[in-house]
Enzyme design. Sequence first.
Site, PDB file in Angstrom:
ATOM      1  N   ASP A 408       0.961  -1.318  -0.100  1.00  0.00           N
ATOM      2  CA  ASP A 408      -0.129   0.030   0.007  1.00  0.00           C
ATOM      3  C   ASP A 408       0.756   1.251   0.033  1.00  0.00           C
ATOM      4  O   ASP A 408       2.038   1.024   0.457  1.00  0.00           O
ATOM      5  CB  ASP A 408      -0.807   0.011   1.155  1.00  0.00           C
ATOM      6  CG  ASP A 408      -2.079   0.901   1.046  1.00  0.00           C
ATOM      7  OD1 ASP A 408      -2.350   1.357   0.006  1.00  0.00           O
ATOM      8  OD2 ASP A 408      -3.030   0.773   1.913  1.00  0.00           O
ATOM      9  N   GLU A 463     -14.263   2.242  -0.276  1.00  0.00           N
ATOM     10  CA  GLU A 463     -13.780   2.802   1.086  1.00  0.00           C
ATOM     11  C   GLU A 463     -13.972   4.309   0.979  1.00  0.00           C
ATOM     12  O   GLU A 463     -14.060   4.706   2.430  1.00  0.00           O
ATOM     13  CB  GLU A 463     -12.049   2.718   1.060  1.00  0.00           C
ATOM     14  CG  GLU A 463     -11.425   3.389  -0.008  1.00  0.00           C
ATOM     15  CD  GLU A 463      -9.942   3.193   0.068  1.00  0.00           C
ATOM     16  OE1 GLU A 463      -9.252   2.401   0.863  1.00  0.00           O
ATOM     17  OE2 GLU A 463      -9.076   3.814  -0.395  1.00  0.00           O
TER      18      GLU A 463
END
Length: 655
Positions: A408, A463
């Site tokens: 990430d 998200e």
Amino acid sequence: MKKAFIILLTLALWTNDALLAKDYDLVSPDGAVKLTIAINDNITYSVLVDGKPIMDASTLSMTVGSGTVLGQNPQVIKENKRSVNQKLYPELRVKSQEIQDNFNELELVFKGRYSVTFRAYNNGVAYRFETSHKKELIVRSERAEINFSGNNNVYFPRESEFFSHNERLYEYNSLDTLSEKDLCSLPTLVESSDKIKLLVTETGLLDYPGMWLTGATGNTLQAVFPQAGLEEKVDHKRWTDDRSIRISKEADYIAKTEGARSFPWRIVCIAKNDADLITNQLTYQLAEPSRIKDPSWIKPGKVAWDWWNYNNIYGVDFEAGVNTDTYKYYIDFASKYGIEYIILDEGWYVLGDVLNIVPEVDVKELMRYGAEKNVGIVLWVTWSSLDQKLQEALDTFKAWGAKGLKVDFMQRDDQWMVNYYERIASECAKRELIVDFHGSYKPSGLRRTYPNVLTREGVKGAENNKWASYITPQHNLTLPFIRMVAGPMDYTPGAMINAQEENFRISWNRPMSMGTRCHQLAMYAIFESPLQMLCDNPSNYLREDESTAFLAQFPTVWDDIKVLEAKIGDYVALARRSGDSWYLGAMTDEKARTIAIDLSFLEDGNYNIEIFQDGVNAERYAQDYKRVVKNITNKDVIPASLANGGGWAAIITKK
């Protein structure tokens, strides 16, 4: 005499230029797409579709070394033509088990040790540079100009700078209103005046920076690239740890690379109707072939995700959170429904050190328990912390029994970072670990070269529901036509708390989705991701057992696809086949509508269909749905009635 000499010299020079100047035509196999390459003072190309111009003279060049421009005053020394009609069999069947790879190709070899290869497909055009220099090559800049014919509109994923995770909404603008100050990431979709769709992207991106676009004068988009970095630092304005590392000092070049190599393909996908965008596979076809000799260990599947739902499980006798008991609960849930993986997202290790596990989490015990329950574990890491201990960390993760990584916060695609992606893919492949890139740029071919890269983000997905209200049904209906054309997208569907726009609310700890329950279920047929998330918490899924048991049946890779109805931003209905079964999904924007699901794509015979459709009150209460089971044949046409923000999903099995 002097005047006559000047005239003769001028004629000689003109004649020489005329001999050097030449047009080359390249036509798609079906004859509909015509690519014309003009060699004059520079190299340009233009495109006709069914005899109508869609792209005017567009210039391409590359500046290398101390300022040599490949493509300036070009001299062709050789031309090579070929036609290819072959089948490709992807290791990772994102859309289909086979791809018809049919194109006509022209390679022009130029004086100066470089060439440009052009390809014409029935559904697009592409080109790339190749060089044959013996020494290292410094690329100062690249010019990739796209001049669209007529008046055009553009779905513009606006960016403010190169430091970005490429999660964008699509602004619908008139192309001629954009200037060089308007920056966007890829892919970008242009709509011609006669409604032909032209999607611009790239593939084969290796050891080179990613391509971005800006506006220009008129109906033009032009490429820009991030400079190579000389120094970097943490941006403390955004984060206090290693998840926000940006270039602080730039080089005066975009790449230092091998002198003998092929460069990325620049692609314009061509779709005469919106449905053709969804079936376009040029980003795979043009990518570098797989470098994994035996991919049999690569296992796609669904994955239960903890971070989005804030670990808000309930009805248990332990405190929920980032701890061993909670993750065993996730494993039990995944095992019950045949979900292949769970993720340990942020919190399982002390940020900054991927081998410093927090005391609340017994990773080895979770690995043992997961193996016992036939559930694999994927570990989330920030890219920099992983890189600091790469070999040791990967060896350790493999020894624990981890099945893959979610890497990430890269948020860059300069040359070094692009190489980082390849390095992670390669090192993970050596250890039989799958990869999910988050905080990432768009797919650019790595998924073919390293098929253990199952999916990536680079998409404005679910998200965002935790902090914003712009993940609307309409936004969801742009993604299959733009972002998904580039490759798999980790949108993270599966919300069990659903709301219409008027009663949607933002909640970090107890997030919800906008649109109906069936809108979410349909995503498992429509949104492509070989590692497909279930974003909600297991307690909600257990409470909603009927919906969960239904979505748990959906595969994540496919043998075939049929687009039944499609209009960008408005609606889509499609069917995907896995083995002998078909999985269908339909979604609509904020407008309620009925879509006729024509089942004539089925072979003759009798079938069973299980349908989840919007309930009669879904326009008020988005979680309302109805389950229907009945017998069908390929003569049937089923009316799918979709509420506003609605959806429809079905599974067809042979009797």
